[in-house]
Structure formats: C-alpha cells, structure tokens
Design a protein around this motif. Sequence first.
Motif, short mmCIF file in Angstrom:
data_model
loop_
_atom_site.label_atom_id
_atom_site.label_comp_id
_atom_site.label_asym_id
_atom_site.label_seq_id
_atom_site.Cartn_x
_atom_site.Cartn_y
_atom_site.Cartn_z
N ASN A 4 0.80 -1.23 0.00
CA ASN A 4 0.00 0.00 0.00
C ASN A 4 0.83 1.28 0.00
O ASN A 4 0.51 2.22 -0.73
CB ASN A 4 -0.95 0.00 1.19
N HIS A 5 1.90 1.34 0.82
CA HIS A 5 2.66 2.59 0.86
C HIS A 5 3.39 2.84 -0.46
O HIS A 5 3.55 3.98 -0.87
CB HIS A 5 3.63 2.64 2.06
N GLU A 6 3.81 1.79 -1.14
CA GLU A 6 4.48 1.98 -2.43
C GLU A 6 3.50 2.55 -3.45
O GLU A 6 3.81 3.50 -4.16
CB GLU A 6 5.06 0.66 -2.92
N HIS A 7 2.32 1.97 -3.51
CA HIS A 7 1.29 2.46 -4.44
C HIS A 7 0.92 3.90 -4.11
O HIS A 7 0.82 4.75 -5.00
CB HIS A 7 0.06 1.55 -4.36
N ARG A 8 0.75 4.20 -2.82
CA ARG A 8 0.38 5.55 -2.38
C ARG A 8 1.44 6.57 -2.78
O ARG A 8 1.12 7.64 -3.31
CB ARG A 8 0.18 5.56 -0.86
N LEU A 9 2.71 6.25 -2.54
CA LEU A 9 3.79 7.20 -2.84
C LEU A 9 3.98 7.39 -4.34
O LEU A 9 4.19 8.51 -4.82
CB LEU A 9 5.09 6.75 -2.18
N LEU A 10 3.92 6.30 -5.11
CA LEU A 10 4.03 6.42 -6.56
C LEU A 10 2.87 7.24 -7.12
O LEU A 10 3.08 8.11 -7.97
CB LEU A 10 4.05 5.04 -7.21
N THR A 11 1.67 7.00 -6.64
CA THR A 11 0.49 7.73 -7.11
C THR A 11 0.61 9.21 -6.76
O THR A 11 0.32 10.08 -7.59
CB THR A 11 -0.79 7.13 -6.51
N LYS A 12 1.02 9.50 -5.53
CA LYS A 12 1.15 10.90 -5.11
C LYS A 12 2.15 11.65 -5.98
O LYS A 12 1.88 12.77 -6.41
CB LYS A 12 1.57 10.96 -3.64
N ALA A 13 3.28 11.04 -6.26
CA ALA A 13 4.28 11.70 -7.12
C ALA A 13 3.78 11.84 -8.55
O ALA A 13 3.96 12.89 -9.17
CB ALA A 13 5.59 10.92 -7.09
#
Length: 80
Positions: A4-13
């Motif tokens: 989840n945190h990887e998806h969240r950070l990639l999406t945010k960027a």
Amino acid sequence: MLVNHEHRLLTKAARSTNGRISVKRALDRAWPSDHGHLCSLESRGDFVWLGEQAGPHIGGTFATWQITDAGLVRLQRLPV
C-alpha cells in the motif's frame, strides 16, 4: 505486487505537477517512515533522490524525490 505505501507514494508523485514528492524531517531530526519507503523505491529505480533543502520555516528540512519513467510504468501496470 506493490504494498500500500508503495502504491500511495508512486500515485502521489505521479499526480503532482512536477512528478516530485517531499517529506519533512521532524523537529527531533527524525525522518517519517515514508523517507525509508522512498529510499527503498529509489533503490528499485522507481524514484531518484534530488536532495535535501531547508523549508520556508525555521527548522524545516525536506528531502525530495522525482518519480522515474520506470516508476510511472510500474504504476500504470497495476490493476485498477
């Protein structure tokens, strides 16, 4: 598969206007957990580290990363 945190950070960027993401160092000089997550994603090639800079307020230090083409491709390949 991304956690989840990887998806969240990639999406945010990816959604930012310049493809960048920053995290702020705490007043006790500790970094939030996202700093470590971004370092891991950087080692995998999804982000490139741009450096640290002082923020507009006293005591504010930010670390900034730029999403890479590989990071964008990884994000696009995720199931919706």
